[in-house]
Design a protein around this motif. Structure first.
Motif, PDB file in Angstrom:
ATOM      1  N   PRO A  64       0.837  -1.076  -0.202  1.00 24.34           N
ATOM      2  CA  PRO A  64       0.010   0.149   0.279  1.00 24.34           C
ATOM      3  C   PRO A  64       0.923   1.281  -0.073  1.00 24.34           C
ATOM      4  CG  PRO A  64      -0.658  -1.544   1.817  1.00 24.34           C
ATOM      5  CD  PRO A  64       0.661  -1.929   1.065  1.00 24.34           C
ATOM      6  N   GLN A  65       0.326   2.213  -0.830  1.00 25.21           N
ATOM      7  CA  GLN A  65       1.061   3.594  -0.845  1.00 25.21           C
ATOM      8  C   GLN A  65       0.320   4.550  -0.212  1.00 25.21           C
ATOM      9  OE1 GLN A  65       2.424   4.159  -4.895  1.00 25.21           O
ATOM     10  NE2 GLN A  65       4.285   5.077  -4.001  1.00 25.21           N
ATOM     11  N   PHE A  66       0.783   5.418   0.495  1.00 30.38           N
ATOM     12  CA  PHE A  66      -0.040   6.784   0.970  1.00 30.38           C
ATOM     13  C   PHE A  66      -0.082   7.602  -0.214  1.00 30.38           C
ATOM     14  CE2 PHE A  66      -0.426  10.710   3.186  1.00 30.38           C
ATOM     15  CZ  PHE A  66      -1.494  10.542   3.892  1.00 30.38           C
ATOM     16  N   VAL A  67      -1.293   8.160  -0.467  1.00 31.02           N
ATOM     17  CA  VAL A  67      -1.378   8.950  -1.628  1.00 31.02           C
ATOM     18  C   VAL A  67      -1.946  10.182  -1.036  1.00 31.02           C
ATOM     19  CG1 VAL A  67      -1.299   7.410  -3.259  1.00 31.02           C
ATOM     20  CG2 VAL A  67      -3.695   8.008  -2.493  1.00 31.02           C
ATOM     21  N   GLY A  68      -2.425  10.574   0.177  1.00 31.75           N
ATOM     22  CA  GLY A  68      -3.193  11.571   0.515  1.00 31.75           C
ATOM     23  C   GLY A  68      -4.635  11.882   0.035  1.00 31.75           C
ATOM     24  N   LEU A  69      -4.796  12.882  -0.638  1.00 36.53           N
ATOM     25  CA  LEU A  69      -6.254  13.059  -0.894  1.00 36.53           C
ATOM     26  C   LEU A  69      -6.323  12.794  -2.445  1.00 36.53           C
ATOM     27  CD1 LEU A  69      -7.161  16.383   1.011  1.00 36.53           C
ATOM     28  CD2 LEU A  69      -7.759  13.993   1.699  1.00 36.53           C
ATOM     29  N   GLU A  70      -5.357  12.383  -3.078  1.00 41.10           N
ATOM     30  CA  GLU A  70      -5.682  11.988  -4.431  1.00 41.10           C
ATOM     31  C   GLU A  70      -6.700  11.268  -5.046  1.00 41.10           C
ATOM     32  OE1 GLU A  70      -1.985  10.224  -6.458  1.00 41.10           O
ATOM     33  OE2 GLU A  70      -0.702  11.782  -5.522  1.00 41.10           O
ATOM     34  N   ASN A  71      -6.924  10.250  -4.140  1.00 41.70           N
ATOM     35  CA  ASN A  71      -8.247   9.364  -4.548  1.00 41.70           C
ATOM     36  C   ASN A  71      -9.415  10.315  -4.650  1.00 41.70           C
ATOM     37  OD1 ASN A  71      -7.023   7.005  -4.725  1.00 41.70           O
ATOM     38  ND2 ASN A  71      -7.052   6.580  -2.640  1.00 41.70           N
ATOM     39  N   TYR A  72      -9.452  11.343  -3.544  1.00 45.12           N
ATOM     40  CA  TYR A  72     -10.715  12.056  -3.498  1.00 45.12           C
ATOM     41  C   TYR A  72     -10.897  13.337  -4.650  1.00 45.12           C
ATOM     42  CZ  TYR A  72     -11.661  10.590   1.080  1.00 45.12           C
ATOM     43  OH  TYR A  72     -11.940   9.872   2.089  1.00 45.12           O
ATOM     44  N   GLU A  73      -9.580  13.364  -5.195  1.00 50.92           N
ATOM     45  CA  GLU A  73      -9.531  14.291  -6.366  1.00 50.92           C
ATOM     46  C   GLU A  73      -9.961  13.480  -7.532  1.00 50.92           C
ATOM     47  OE1 GLU A  73      -5.633  16.341  -6.613  1.00 50.92           O
ATOM     48  OE2 GLU A  73      -6.212  16.802  -8.553  1.00 50.92           O
ATOM     49  N   GLU A  74      -9.460  12.282  -7.606  1.00 53.69           N
ATOM     50  CA  GLU A  74      -9.927  11.370  -8.882  1.00 53.69           C
ATOM     51  C   GLU A  74     -11.402  11.193  -8.818  1.00 53.69           C
ATOM     52  OE1 GLU A  74      -7.292   7.890  -8.893  1.00 53.69           O
ATOM     53  OE2 GLU A  74      -8.855   7.032 -10.386  1.00 53.69           O
ATOM     54  N   VAL A  75     -11.808  10.870  -7.551  1.00 57.11           N
ATOM     55  CA  VAL A  75     -13.307  10.693  -7.391  1.00 57.11           C
ATOM     56  C   VAL A  75     -14.103  11.688  -7.651  1.00 57.11           C
ATOM     57  CG1 VAL A  75     -15.095   9.870  -5.929  1.00 57.11           C
ATOM     58  CG2 VAL A  75     -13.247   8.641  -6.125  1.00 57.11           C
ATOM     59  N   LEU A  76     -13.995  12.865  -7.205  1.00 57.79           N
ATOM     60  CA  LEU A  76     -14.579  14.228  -7.235  1.00 57.79           C
ATOM     61  C   LEU A  76     -14.567  14.606  -8.507  1.00 57.79           C
ATOM     62  CD1 LEU A  76     -14.051  15.690  -3.754  1.00 57.79           C
ATOM     63  CD2 LEU A  76     -16.179  14.598  -4.614  1.00 57.79           C
ATOM     64  N   THR A  77     -13.618  14.379  -9.481  1.00 55.50           N
ATOM     65  CA  THR A  77     -13.535  15.020 -10.823  1.00 55.50           C
ATOM     66  C   THR A  77     -14.211  14.001 -11.742  1.00 55.50           C
ATOM     67  OG1 THR A  77     -11.403  14.357 -10.959  1.00 55.50           O
ATOM     68  CG2 THR A  77     -11.587  16.626 -10.395  1.00 55.50           C
ATOM     69  N   ASN A  78     -14.312  12.737 -11.213  1.00 52.09           N
ATOM     70  CA  ASN A  78     -15.164  11.915 -12.252  1.00 52.09           C
ATOM     71  C   ASN A  78     -16.211  12.080 -12.765  1.00 52.09           C
ATOM     72  OD1 ASN A  78     -15.971   9.441 -13.284  1.00 52.09           O
ATOM     73  ND2 ASN A  78     -14.096   8.256 -12.463  1.00 52.09           N
ATOM     74  N   ARG A  79     -16.570  11.690 -13.941  1.00 52.44           N
ATOM     75  CA  ARG A  79     -17.963  12.412 -14.650  1.00 52.44           C
ATOM     76  C   ARG A  79     -18.862  11.167 -14.210  1.00 52.44           C
ATOM     77  NH1 ARG A  79     -18.102  11.964 -20.311  1.00 52.44           N
ATOM     78  NH2 ARG A  79     -20.067  11.580 -20.044  1.00 52.44           N
ATOM     79  N   LYS A  80     -18.348   9.823 -14.168  1.00 49.98           N
ATOM     80  CA  LYS A  80     -19.393   8.760 -13.661  1.00 49.98           C
ATOM     81  C   LYS A  80     -19.867   9.010 -12.053  1.00 49.98           C
ATOM     82  CE  LYS A  80     -17.137   5.155 -16.330  1.00 49.98           C
ATOM     83  NZ  LYS A  80     -16.382   3.786 -15.913  1.00 49.98           N
TER      84      LYS A  80
END
Lengths: 310, 280
Positions: A64-80
């Motif tokens: 596992p790799q700590f990525v901070g809030l990157e996942n949130y950024e990815e999710v919130l900008t995703n069109r789906k």
């Protein structure tokens, strides 16, 4: 368990023990609850939160790799995701408003003085009926009725309301409204029974003095019934809104989020991210967003609860 | 109501029209489901549709009841729902007693947390549950379902139980305490017997929630011998896709327990339904 102790009044150390025991006793009674909630609510929420901050969790062989809030950024900008969010809000808001209107109308009908007790009892059972069925059965029931060759299409076609057979649950333009309608049918009885209890709690003299002042039926409703029901309305609507955001089964078993994601809501989207795509980090992130939305609504709910208590 | 006899008559007629329209909205879909479960699979979407047709038979019911696999769904559902009900009732009696009869430091906070648990989305818990349940070694077992269902039955149960105990006068338990009974004795000998209506309400409502659960049953069980009725229906839908009459018969049979409980304990159900939202 028992506090009876023959020598308790003699030794001071014993009194101290007794006092401590008394202080701990309420926690003792609560311990099974606290244990369960800690193990199955607090820790799991912490786990999801951690998952949402890292990549490569659970199934991925890489560490596992700590990525901070990157996942949130990815999710919130995703069109789906945005599509699922707007579907969820549409589904929930329309459901809550319709539940309120139908629940209140049926409660007012059943509360009429022109009906005898037996008639009321029979119609009450019929009106509450949809609530007896679990979501997966409601899904089957409406797939039967809304089938292109089903009875709803037949009746609407015969009456000339629709020009041709509709694919209610597999037409991109109709599906979201169709599942919302199903949810409306399934959920209004909760309001109905709460309003019935609420209406019975309104004192008759309020209406009598209203009538003496020359109020008509609409004015009585507007200035007495609605304000009296206000606390119930607020807490019901908030609780229902939270539950509707949670709704998974009904959509999963009617459309599965399709066609072409037109009925995808946050819960089905999370489920697919976790169990079809095995993107547990992304699924956890969406799950945290749903939790945040529900917590936001819940704050108002808890506040409204307190107001009714005091 | 004030008005001439004529006006009252008109009002009555309008009222009855509204009542019947409402009953059609609520009841006709259910009636159609029940009637379709007696049709043959070919006749379910016949044109023009009929409520009852020549193919009326109990075949679909016999098929469901004669299939050990499907009976197993019922057995599982009953077992899990009953275990959840017993565990929830006992736990909520203890917790309700504590909230109702004691003052302690974290009372307010704990109370808020328990109310707040109602708003935690099941889908949020599903991901960590999967790992947790596997780690505990209870994946695909009854224990997994009982434990996870309790997270959602407990908070209502505690709110209802606390409310019920609050309506009972404190003098009652104090009298027993003075006679030398401990608090535990007071609870089981005095409070529990007179709280029976409240306990039935909690039990009935819990049973229904457990009977209906879907998401955890779907994710935390794997083999068909552990599946509950709602999942069984889901499976039937996937497997031999369109055995409609069997699916409907299974649905009708799967709704019976809640329907019977509902008709028997209407008042309690309604108390249970509104406990989360309405107090007073």
């Amino acid at each position: 368990m028992t506090t009876a102790n023959p020598s308790e009044s003699i030794q001071s150390s014993n009194i101290g023990w007794e006092q401590r025991k008394r202080k701990l006793l309420p926690y003792g009674y609560l311990s099974p609850t606290l244990l369960l909630l800690a193990a199955l609510t607090v820790i799991p929420i912490g786990t999801v939160f951690l998952y949402s901050l890292v990549d490569n969790v659970i199934v991925n062989p890489n560490p596992p790799q700590f990525v901070g809030l990157e996942n949130y950024e990815e999710v919130l900008t995703n069109r789906k995701f945005r599509g699922a969010l707007s579907n969820t809000l549409y589904f929930s808001l329309v459901s809550v408003v319709a539940h309120f209107i139908i629940g209140l109308s049926f409660a007012l009908l059943l509360n009429s003085r022109l009906l005898s007790g037996n008639v009321k009892a029979i119609f009450r059972v019929i009106y509450i009926l949809p609530w007896v069925f679990t979501a997966s059965i409601i899904a089957i029931l409406w797939r039967l009725l809304l089938n292109p060759h089903g009875v709803v299409n037949f009746v609407l076609l015969e009456l000339g309301i629709i020009p041709e057979l509709n694919e209610w649950l597999s037409d991109r333009k109709l599906a979201l409204n169709a599942v919302t309608f199903i949810n409306i049918w399934a959920g209004y009885p909760f309001y109905l029974v709460s309003f019935l209890a609420g209406l019975q709690g309104i004192p008759d003299d309020l209406y009598e003095s209203g009538r003496v002042d020359g109020g008509n039926a609409w004015q009585l409703f507007r200035h007495i019934t609605l304000p009296q029901l206000r606390p119930i309305i607020i807490s019901l609507a908030l609780l229902d809104f939270i539950w509707t955001i949670h709704q998974f089964t009904l959509i999963w078993m009617t459309t599965g989020g399709g066609p072409l994601r037109s009925t995808e809501v946050l819960s089905t989207y999370t489920y697919k991210a976790a169990f079809s795509s095995h993107e547990y980090s992304i699924a956890s992130t969406i799950a945290m967003v749903i939790l945040a939305i529900c917590t936001f609504v819940a704050i108002f709910y808890v506040r409204s609860q307190r107001m009714t208590d005091e | 109501m004030i008005g001439t006899p004529r006006q009252i008559l008109i009002r009555k007629i309008l009222l009855w029209i509204a009542l019947i329209l409402g009953a059609c909205f609520a009841g006709l879909p259910v009636l159609w489901m029940v009637s379709s479960s007696f049709k043959s699979n070919l006749e379910i979407f016949a044109y023009p549709p009929a409520l009852v047709d020549y193919s009326f038979s109990f075949d679909a019911y016999l098929a469901v009841l004669g299939d050990p696999g499907q009976l197993r769904f019922f057995f599982n559902s009953y077992l899990v729902a009953i275990m959840v009900t017993i565990c929830t009732v006992v736990t909520s009696i203890l917790a309700g007693y504590s909230f109702s009869r004691y003052d302690f430091r974290f009372k307010k906070v704990l109370n808020l947390i328990i109310i707040g648990v109602q708003s935690v989305p099941p889908i949020t818990l599903m991901i960590p549950y999967f790992g947790l349940i596997v780690w505990l070694g209870i994946y695909n077992s009854y224990a997994a379902l009982v434990l996870t269902y309790m997270v959602f039955t407990l908070s209502y149960a505690i709110i209802m139980m606390t409310g019920y105990f609050n309506t009972l006068p404190r003098d009652l338990d104090e009298a027993v305490m003075i006679d030398g009974g401990g608090s535990f004795v007071t609870l089981w000998r005095i409070l529990v017997p007179i709280s029976l209506p409240g306990i039935v309400a909690v039990g009935v409502y819990t049973f229904m929630l457990a009977w209906n659960e879907f998401l955890f049953a779907l994710t935390l069980t794997r083999t068909n011998d552990m599946r509950t009725v709602p999942i069984g229906i889901h499976l039937l839908m996937g497997q031999h896709s369109f055995e409609w009459n069997q699916m409907l018969a299974l649905s009708v049979l799967g709704s019976l327990p809640v329907l019977v409980l509902f008709l028997l304990f209407q008042r309690y159900f309604i108390a249970g339904m509104s406990a989360g939202s309405v107090k007073g």
